[in-house]
Scaffold this motif. Structure first.
Motif, short mmCIF file in Angstrom:
data_model
loop_
_atom_site.label_atom_id
_atom_site.label_comp_id
_atom_site.label_asym_id
_atom_site.label_seq_id
_atom_site.Cartn_x
_atom_site.Cartn_y
_atom_site.Cartn_z
N LYS A 1 0.79 -1.23 0.00
CA LYS A 1 0.00 0.00 0.00
C LYS A 1 0.82 1.28 0.00
O LYS A 1 0.31 2.33 -0.36
CB LYS A 1 -0.93 0.01 1.22
N GLY A 2 2.07 1.20 0.45
CA GLY A 2 2.88 2.41 0.54
C GLY A 2 2.30 3.37 1.56
O GLY A 2 1.67 2.97 2.53
N GLN A 3 2.52 4.65 1.32
CA GLN A 3 2.00 5.66 2.25
C GLN A 3 0.53 5.92 1.93
O GLN A 3 0.20 6.75 1.10
CB GLN A 3 2.81 6.95 2.20
N SER A 4 -0.33 5.21 2.63
CA SER A 4 -1.77 5.26 2.36
C SER A 4 -2.51 6.23 3.29
O SER A 4 -3.69 6.50 3.07
CB SER A 4 -2.37 3.86 2.52
N HIS A 5 -1.82 6.73 4.33
CA HIS A 5 -2.45 7.63 5.29
C HIS A 5 -1.50 8.77 5.65
O HIS A 5 -0.29 8.66 5.43
CB HIS A 5 -2.82 6.88 6.58
N THR A 6 -2.08 9.81 6.20
CA THR A 6 -1.28 10.91 6.73
C THR A 6 -1.42 10.92 8.25
O THR A 6 -2.27 10.21 8.81
CB THR A 6 -1.79 12.26 6.19
N TRP A 7 -0.62 11.76 8.91
CA TRP A 7 -0.77 11.89 10.36
C TRP A 7 -2.11 12.55 10.70
O TRP A 7 -2.66 12.32 11.78
CB TRP A 7 0.42 12.62 10.98
N GLY A 8 -2.67 13.30 9.79
CA GLY A 8 -4.02 13.83 9.99
C GLY A 8 -5.04 12.71 10.08
O GLY A 8 -5.96 12.76 10.91
N HIS A 9 -4.88 11.66 9.24
CA HIS A 9 -5.76 10.49 9.33
C HIS A 9 -5.60 9.80 10.69
O HIS A 9 -6.59 9.39 11.30
CB HIS A 9 -5.45 9.48 8.22
N VAL A 10 -4.35 9.69 11.14
CA VAL A 10 -4.10 9.06 12.45
C VAL A 10 -4.82 9.84 13.54
O VAL A 10 -5.49 9.26 14.40
CB VAL A 10 -2.58 8.98 12.74
N GLN A 11 -4.71 11.16 13.50
CA GLN A 11 -5.36 12.00 14.52
C GLN A 11 -6.87 11.81 14.51
O GLN A 11 -7.51 11.71 15.58
CB GLN A 11 -4.99 13.46 14.30
N GLU A 12 -7.46 11.72 13.33
CA GLU A 12 -8.91 11.51 13.25
C GLU A 12 -9.30 10.15 13.81
O GLU A 12 -10.31 10.04 14.52
CB GLU A 12 -9.38 11.62 11.80
N GLU A 13 -8.51 9.13 13.51
CA GLU A 13 -8.82 7.79 14.02
C GLU A 13 -8.66 7.72 15.53
O GLU A 13 -9.46 7.08 16.22
CB GLU A 13 -7.96 6.73 13.33
#
Length: 125
Positions: free
Chosen positions: A63-75
């Motif tokens: 998948k490679g880089q499939s998310h950002t740290w913004g996605h992590v924060q939302e999760e």
């Protein structure tokens, strides 16, 4: 259309908890089973947080880089919301006081470590 939130986070949490309880009760699900399913939902949200971290670090070669740290924060926020909704579904209006007392007790353990004396945490903290 933006949802209208209650004045306080705990009021919003309570409204969500009440909604989910009404929906599950209408489906004939008993209270303790509702709580169990809500905790399983929390586990799902924590898993999504982990998946987002893996995607942000690009450690899945498919998948490679499939998310950002913004996605992590939302999760992580989703996991926190789901956790508080779970607590409210179990304790009702007592949830805020229970949470605040437990937070204070648990945080005191760490603050005791930070008192510059090098002493171990208080017994029973």
């Amino acid at each position: 259309m933006e949802p209208v939130l209650s004045p306080s986070p705990w009021e919003t949490i309570g409204r969500l908890a009440d909604l989910f309880t009404r929906l599950d009760t209408a489906r004939g699900i008993p209270a303790e089973q509702q709580w169990t399913l809500q905790v399983l939902k929390l586990t799902e949200e924590v898993g999504e947080s982990a998946q987002a971290v893996i995607g942000a670090w690009a450690t899945n070669p498919r998948k490679g880089q499939s998310h950002t740290w913004g996605h992590v924060q939302e999760e992580v926020a989703d996991a926190a919301i789901t956790s508080l909704v779970s607590l409210h579904r179990m304790l009702g209006d007592e949830a805020p006081a229970f949470f605040e007392a437990l937070l204070a007790r648990k945080a005191a353990r760490f603050f005791d470590l930070d008192d510059d004396t090098g002493a171990p945490p208080r017994e029973g903290a």
